[in-house]
Design a protein around this motif. Structure first.
Motif, PDB file in Angstrom:
ATOM      1  N   LEU A   1       0.749  -1.278   0.053  1.00  0.00           N
ATOM      2  CA  LEU A   1       0.042   0.114   0.161  1.00  0.00           C
ATOM      3  C   LEU A   1       0.690   1.438   0.037  1.00  0.00           C
ATOM      4  O   LEU A   1       0.453   2.346  -0.415  1.00  0.00           O
ATOM      5  CB  LEU A   1      -0.929  -0.048   1.264  1.00  0.00           C
ATOM      6  CG  LEU A   1      -1.845  -1.223   1.056  1.00  0.00           C
ATOM      7  CD1 LEU A   1      -2.588  -0.930   2.554  1.00  0.00           C
ATOM      8  CD2 LEU A   1      -3.027  -1.104   0.080  1.00  0.00           C
ATOM      9  N   THR A   2       2.262   1.305   0.594  1.00  0.00           N
ATOM     10  CA  THR A   2       2.936   2.496   0.596  1.00  0.00           C
ATOM     11  C   THR A   2       3.807   2.609  -0.756  1.00  0.00           C
ATOM     12  O   THR A   2       4.468   3.808  -0.597  1.00  0.00           O
ATOM     13  CB  THR A   2       3.634   2.435   1.917  1.00  0.00           C
ATOM     14  OG1 THR A   2       4.573   1.181   1.886  1.00  0.00           O
ATOM     15  CG2 THR A   2       2.863   2.545   2.942  1.00  0.00           C
ATOM     16  N   GLY A   3       3.782   1.831  -1.609  1.00  0.00           N
ATOM     17  CA  GLY A   3       4.326   1.870  -2.577  1.00  0.00           C
ATOM     18  C   GLY A   3       6.016   2.121  -2.617  1.00  0.00           C
ATOM     19  O   GLY A   3       6.516   2.832  -2.926  1.00  0.00           O
TER      20      GLY A   3
ATOM     21  N   GLY B   1      -0.027  -0.688  -4.951  1.00  0.00           N
ATOM     22  CA  GLY B   1      -0.246  -1.802  -5.840  1.00  0.00           C
ATOM     23  C   GLY B   1       0.629  -1.706  -7.236  1.00  0.00           C
ATOM     24  O   GLY B   1       0.051  -1.917  -8.148  1.00  0.00           O
ATOM     25  N   MET B   2       1.826  -1.252  -6.922  1.00  0.00           N
ATOM     26  CA  MET B   2       2.656  -1.357  -8.157  1.00  0.00           C
ATOM     27  C   MET B   2       2.942  -2.601  -8.684  1.00  0.00           C
ATOM     28  O   MET B   2       2.735  -3.520  -7.838  1.00  0.00           O
ATOM     29  CB  MET B   2       4.106  -0.610  -7.503  1.00  0.00           C
ATOM     30  CG  MET B   2       3.988   0.807  -7.359  1.00  0.00           C
ATOM     31  SD  MET B   2       5.697   1.784  -7.275  1.00  0.00           S
ATOM     32  CE  MET B   2       6.331   0.628  -5.756  1.00  0.00           C
TER      33      MET B   2
ATOM     34  N   TYR C   1      -1.196  -2.257 -10.693  1.00  0.00           N
ATOM     35  CA  TYR C   1      -2.205  -3.481 -10.948  1.00  0.00           C
ATOM     36  C   TYR C   1      -3.449  -2.900 -10.100  1.00  0.00           C
ATOM     37  O   TYR C   1      -4.352  -3.475 -10.573  1.00  0.00           O
ATOM     38  CB  TYR C   1      -1.854  -4.678 -10.491  1.00  0.00           C
ATOM     39  CG  TYR C   1      -1.753  -4.982  -8.971  1.00  0.00           C
ATOM     40  CD1 TYR C   1      -2.769  -5.659  -8.428  1.00  0.00           C
ATOM     41  CD2 TYR C   1      -0.557  -4.815  -8.246  1.00  0.00           C
ATOM     42  CE1 TYR C   1      -2.806  -5.655  -6.962  1.00  0.00           C
ATOM     43  CE2 TYR C   1      -0.359  -4.899  -7.055  1.00  0.00           C
ATOM     44  CZ  TYR C   1      -1.586  -5.450  -6.202  1.00  0.00           C
ATOM     45  OH  TYR C   1      -1.462  -5.641  -4.871  1.00  0.00           O
ATOM     46  N   GLY C   2      -3.243  -2.015  -9.033  1.00  0.00           N
ATOM     47  CA  GLY C   2      -4.402  -1.959  -8.117  1.00  0.00           C
ATOM     48  C   GLY C   2      -5.433  -0.979  -8.803  1.00  0.00           C
ATOM     49  O   GLY C   2      -6.456  -1.173  -8.428  1.00  0.00           O
TER      50      GLY C   2
ATOM     51  N   LEU D   1     -12.535   9.415  -5.522  1.00  0.00           N
ATOM     52  CA  LEU D   1     -12.624   8.030  -5.269  1.00  0.00           C
ATOM     53  C   LEU D   1     -10.949   7.528  -5.117  1.00  0.00           C
ATOM     54  O   LEU D   1     -10.184   7.840  -6.027  1.00  0.00           O
ATOM     55  CB  LEU D   1     -13.199   7.039  -6.503  1.00  0.00           C
ATOM     56  CG  LEU D   1     -14.555   7.187  -6.782  1.00  0.00           C
ATOM     57  CD1 LEU D   1     -14.955   6.624  -7.867  1.00  0.00           C
ATOM     58  CD2 LEU D   1     -15.251   6.593  -5.624  1.00  0.00           C
ATOM     59  N   VAL D   2     -10.884   7.010  -4.163  1.00  0.00           N
ATOM     60  CA  VAL D   2      -9.395   6.995  -3.686  1.00  0.00           C
ATOM     61  C   VAL D   2      -8.994   5.585  -3.322  1.00  0.00           C
ATOM     62  O   VAL D   2      -9.513   4.728  -3.877  1.00  0.00           O
ATOM     63  CB  VAL D   2      -9.105   7.710  -2.309  1.00  0.00           C
ATOM     64  CG1 VAL D   2      -9.408   9.128  -2.162  1.00  0.00           C
ATOM     65  CG2 VAL D   2     -10.070   7.002  -1.058  1.00  0.00           C
ATOM     66  N   GLN D   3      -7.629   5.335  -2.824  1.00  0.00           N
ATOM     67  CA  GLN D   3      -7.070   3.988  -2.813  1.00  0.00           C
ATOM     68  C   GLN D   3      -7.663   2.795  -1.704  1.00  0.00           C
ATOM     69  O   GLN D   3      -8.473   3.116  -1.116  1.00  0.00           O
ATOM     70  CB  GLN D   3      -5.789   4.227  -2.455  1.00  0.00           C
ATOM     71  CG  GLN D   3      -4.689   4.877  -3.631  1.00  0.00           C
ATOM     72  CD  GLN D   3      -4.882   3.621  -4.861  1.00  0.00           C
ATOM     73  OE1 GLN D   3      -4.351   2.776  -4.650  1.00  0.00           O
ATOM     74  NE2 GLN D   3      -5.243   4.319  -5.770  1.00  0.00           N
ATOM     75  N   PRO D   4      -7.013   1.763  -1.992  1.00  0.00           N
ATOM     76  CA  PRO D   4      -7.444   0.487  -1.391  1.00  0.00           C
ATOM     77  C   PRO D   4      -7.954   0.744   0.219  1.00  0.00           C
ATOM     78  O   PRO D   4      -7.206   1.294   0.772  1.00  0.00           O
ATOM     79  CB  PRO D   4      -6.706  -0.559  -1.445  1.00  0.00           C
ATOM     80  CG  PRO D   4      -5.841  -0.023  -2.580  1.00  0.00           C
ATOM     81  CD  PRO D   4      -5.767   1.281  -2.512  1.00  0.00           C
ATOM     82  N   VAL D   5      -9.010   0.192   0.687  1.00  0.00           N
ATOM     83  CA  VAL D   5      -9.192   0.390   1.977  1.00  0.00           C
ATOM     84  C   VAL D   5      -9.698  -1.134   2.619  1.00  0.00           C
ATOM     85  O   VAL D   5      -9.630  -1.124   4.031  1.00  0.00           O
ATOM     86  CB  VAL D   5     -10.500   0.919   2.448  1.00  0.00           C
ATOM     87  CG1 VAL D   5      -9.929   2.727   2.036  1.00  0.00           C
ATOM     88  CG2 VAL D   5     -11.762   0.788   1.838  1.00  0.00           C
ATOM     89  N   ALA D   6      -9.953  -2.220   1.718  1.00  0.00           N
ATOM     90  CA  ALA D   6     -10.273  -3.514   2.323  1.00  0.00           C
ATOM     91  C   ALA D   6     -10.511  -4.489   1.324  1.00  0.00           C
ATOM     92  O   ALA D   6     -10.763  -4.338   0.284  1.00  0.00           O
ATOM     93  CB  ALA D   6     -11.665  -3.300   2.838  1.00  0.00           C
TER      94      ALA D   6
END
Length: 537
Positions: A215-217, A238-239, A255-256, A308-313
């Motif tokens: 998540l932190t790349g 998600g690189m 990919y994310g 719309l933002v990055q992954p949370v679950a």
């Protein structure tokens, strides 16, 4: 409204609703393997789309080079040979292809399991396998012969030849980087305790660069002579892969959430914007916050700002329902989870369902369309599962104010009401009905086959067209038959155009043809559907 993902869609239109996007369309439907081609453009393999695009790294302009209706189904990595041929790891059907400079495809192998990392060394072609116990192999293009160089990989991925001539590759499951000679011999561990490695690359100075899929790349740079490490956090969650341009600038794929980003120690620059893979299910909580199931992530955002933002679950997110401070998610791989946005905790509710898709909150629990099993089930507060109806292929569910249960079935072409274990047809003759919701006493249905939104009277079955030319499903002329979902090889998500009602009386539609969430607000005072009379189609 201009589509940027696929050609072939018209402009959405409606006399009854005003439509706006909550996010920008996604030019890339995911981004996986990337490499610079002979024309100095950046080529991007899009596993989820089944296509390959070329990107101008300066302007960000995107051109589809290998379209989704070609022989390649799920390209995950690619490389160019010395003659300009493109070699493609087609991960889901487990094939390796060559595309000649004039565009002719040749199937080279179906013997490599879960092919992913692929690279060329001169005229030689090497592939590794993204699976436990995988292999690094040389593939002889003229004969299809496979020569094993190393085995026991803990999920391989993007690899490259290093300055010493060896092939370097990650073990994703164990956090290691390994190498093996192209001419054979024992494999050697190069680095351990690397943060979630997904891709191994060398910059033009010969430094070993390892990308993290976390998540932190995190990007880890390793001096090949001393082993000394340095890391940066890019914030790019998600690189997947990286390529270096002529000026030694690193471009990464994602990919994310797709897109292409230039990253270095000073920060990031967007080359192609990230976006949504689907979206699939969509929901809004009591405060109007939007949630979208987007396969690799649950995207969330504010209804007002549309951010719309990055992954949370979770992962393989498909259907979504929100209420009472919680978000409920179905996974393509068979589970149902409940996410608490306040605590960021995820509770597993049910596992081993068969391709659950649509989900709705009902009295005493959750209503789920278990698509692969051909049934609708109820999950109570103790997580007990009770089948309540059998249907050929249910994809979404809805609950009205009186507690009545509804389901859409895209193979049956119908919306039904479930009454005490019996199935009563509300309307049939539809073309792939998917997302459904209840709004002011009427059922609203996304008819994907005709790209329309329909309002349906739950008592008479009378229908009315509310919107047309919606960017849902695949564009005209493209057909795909995806296999059932599996982890190895990874499967693409089944298309699902979700629909929901917001607390302030709008509709939200998962416009998966372009990668947006559409908000529909009433444009005029519309009459209610008649309680009697013939259907209007």
């Amino acid at each position: 409204m201009v589509n940027t993902r696929f050609p072939g869609f018209g402009t959405p239109r409606s006399e009854r609703w005003s439509m706006s996007r909550l996010n920008r369309p996604s030019p890339l439907w995911g981004s996986n393997g990337i490499t610079f081609g002979p024309d100095e453009r950046l080529y991007v393999a899009q596993f989820l789309a089944g296509q390959i695009s070329a990107v101008d790294a300066t302007t960000g302009e995107v051109e589809v080079v290998v379209p989704a209706d070609g022989p390649v189904q799920a390209p995950d990595d690619l490389a160019f040979g010395s003659d300009g041929s493109m070699y493609i790891a087609d991960i889901t059907p487990q094939r390796v292809w060559r595309r000649s400079p004039d565009g002719e495809f040749t199937l080279l192998s179906e013997e490599i399991r879960v092919p992913n990392g692929i690279t060329c060394v001169g005229d030689r072609l090497f592939v590794n396998e993204m699976r436990p116990g995988g292999r690094v192999v040389e593939l002889l293009p003229e004969t299809g012969e496979v020569v094993v160089l190393a085995d026991g990989l803990a999920m391989g991925n993007a690899m490259q030849q290093g300055p010493d001539g060896s092939l370097y590759y990650p073990h994703m499951m164990t956090g290691q980087v390994w190498r093996v000679s192209p001419d054979g011999g024992p494999a050697q561990e190069v680095a351990d305790d690397v943060h979630e490695p997904v891709a191994v690359r060398f910059d033009h100075d010969g430094a070993l660069v390892v990308l993290s899929r976390g998540l932190t790349g995190i990007v880890t740079r390793i001096d090949p002579d001393t082993g000394r490490r340095s890391t940066i956090e890019t914030g790019v969650a998600g690189m997947d892969n990286a390529a270096f341009d002529r000026e030694n600038r690193m471009l990464v794929s994602n990919y994310g959430s797709g897109g292409v980003t230039q990253v270095d120690a000073l920060g990031t620059r967007t080359v192609v914007g990230r976006g949504l893979h689907g979206p699939f299910g969509v929901a809004a909580d009591e405060a109007g916050r939007v949630y979208a199931g987007d396969h690799f992530r649950l995207a969330d955002g504010d209804l007002v700002t549309g951010d719309l933002v990055q992954p949370v679950a979770g992962g393989a997110c498909h259907g979504v329902a929100a209420g009472c401070g919680l978000v409920h998610i179905t996974s393509m791989h068979g589970d149902v989870r409940t996410f608490d946005p306040a605590t960021r905790e995820v509770r597993m509710r049910v596992e081993d369902l068969a391709e659950p898709t649509g989900i709705a909150i009902t009295e005493g629990g959750l209503l789920v369309a278990e698509t692969g099993a051909g049934r609708v089930v109820h999950i109570d507060d103790s997580d007990a599962v009770t089948p309540i109806a059998e249907l050929p292929h249910p994809v979404d569910v809805a609950v009205d104010d009186e507690g009545s249960h509804y389901a859409s079935d895209d193979s049956l072409g119908a919306v039904v009401r479930i009454e005490g274990g019996s199935v009563v047809t509300v309307v049939d003759g539809l073309d792939q009905p998917q997302g459904i919701t209840v709004h002011e006493g009427a059922l609203y249905v996304v008819e994907v086959g005709t790209q329309r939104l329909l309002a349906v009277s739950p008592t008479t079955g009378e229908t009315r067209t509310e919107a047309e030319s919606l960017p849902v499903g695949l564009p005209p002329g493209i057909q795909r038959d995806d296999p059932p979902p599996t982890l190895f090889p990874p499967a693409r998500p089944r298309p699902f155009a979700g629909l929901t009602t917001t607390p302030d009386g709008a509709l939200l539609l998962a416009a998966n043809g372009e990668g947006t969430v559409l908000r529909l607000t009433p444009a005029t005072l519309t009459r209610p559907l008649r309680e009697a009379g013939s259907a209007q189609r």
